[in-house]
Design a protein around this motif. Structure first.
Motif, PDB file in Angstrom:
ATOM      1  N   UNK A  47       0.821  -1.226   0.000  1.00  0.00           N
ATOM      2  CA  UNK A  47       0.000   0.000   0.000  1.00  0.00           C
ATOM      3  C   UNK A  47       0.849   1.268   0.000  1.00  0.00           C
ATOM      4  N   UNK A  48       2.007   1.247   0.653  1.00  0.00           N
ATOM      5  CA  UNK A  48       2.809   2.465   0.767  1.00  0.00           C
ATOM      6  C   UNK A  48       3.988   2.518  -0.208  1.00  0.00           C
ATOM      7  N   UNK A  49       4.211   1.454  -0.938  1.00  0.00           N
ATOM      8  CA  UNK A  49       5.384   1.337  -1.820  1.00  0.00           C
ATOM      9  C   UNK A  49       5.486   2.463  -2.855  1.00  0.00           C
ATOM     10  N   UNK A  50       4.369   2.944  -3.370  1.00  0.00           N
ATOM     11  CA  UNK A  50       4.391   3.941  -4.435  1.00  0.00           C
ATOM     12  C   UNK A  50       4.620   5.367  -3.959  1.00  0.00           C
ATOM     13  N   UNK A  51       4.688   5.580  -2.685  1.00  0.00           N
ATOM     14  CA  UNK A  51       4.913   6.921  -2.161  1.00  0.00           C
ATOM     15  C   UNK A  51       6.414   7.166  -2.078  1.00  0.00           C
ATOM     16  N   UNK A  52       6.933   7.879  -3.070  1.00  0.00           N
ATOM     17  CA  UNK A  52       8.382   8.059  -3.197  1.00  0.00           C
ATOM     18  C   UNK A  52       8.988   8.901  -2.078  1.00  0.00           C
ATOM     19  N   UNK A  53       8.175   9.621  -1.353  1.00  0.00           N
ATOM     20  CA  UNK A  53       8.712  10.451  -0.276  1.00  0.00           C
ATOM     21  C   UNK A  53       8.899   9.656   1.015  1.00  0.00           C
ATOM     22  N   UNK A  54       8.536   8.397   0.971  1.00  0.00           N
ATOM     23  CA  UNK A  54       8.902   7.484   2.056  1.00  0.00           C
ATOM     24  C   UNK A  54      10.278   6.941   1.694  1.00  0.00           C
ATOM     25  N   UNK A  55      11.244   7.180   2.544  1.00  0.00           N
ATOM     26  CA  UNK A  55      12.627   6.825   2.223  1.00  0.00           C
ATOM     27  C   UNK A  55      13.025   5.439   2.714  1.00  0.00           C
TER      28      UNK A  55
END
Length: 157
Positions: A47-55
């Motif tokens: 679910x969160x993989x596509x959020x590029x601002x998660x480092x």
């Protein structure tokens, strides 16, 4: 770097240990209960993989110890800024609602950002310290530190 071997006290050696998900699976998924919690983590990461601002994410808790049946996995989600966290939380509050996450994925998820404001909780540092009750159970001094696992984005096996 691979996941380090647990110390005789059942904990990871202190420090931040960068690894990939397949290494974590090899080290900690060795029974049905652990596999079930692991699969829930993978569903959440999808679910969160596509959020590029998660480092990166940090994994901790009973799952990263010698406890045979962990109840959940503690996850710290590292954002590149507090603004990124606020934007994602506003856009997708379901991904960080503690009750929903606990119920749907058996995870405890905590947001973190590189530029913490004064007074905000640094969950990464907090999780490196062992809780007093855990120290007692393991017959360790209260100042005992433990390791935490770090997985860089994009969180793929």
């Amino acid at each position: 770097m691979p996941v380090p071997i647990l110390l005789p006290n059942g904990l990871l050696p202190k420090g931040e240990h960068e690894c990939v998900l397949s290494e974590i699976k090899d080290a900690f998924v060795y029974n049905f209960e652990r596999e079930t919690v692991w699969k829930d983590l993978l569903k959440y990461l999808e679910k969160i993989r596509n959020f590029e601002r998660i480092k990166e994410i940090y994994l901790d808790g009973s799952f990263t110890t010698d406890i045979l049946v962990p109840g959940d996995i503690d996850v710290v989600v590292e954002f590149d800024s507090i603004i990124a966290w606020v934007l994602l939380h506003t856009e997708r509050p379901d991904l960080f609602d503690p009750e929903l996450i606990s119920k749907d994925y058996r995870l405890d998820v905590y947001p973190h950002a590189y530029n913490l404001r004064e007074g905000e909780n640094d969950y990464i540092e907090t999780f490196k310290s062992l809780k007093v009750e855990e120290c007692r159970k393991r017959n360790l001094p209260p100042s005992t530190l433990r390791g935490i696992l770090v997985v860089k984005h994009p969180f793929t096996l």
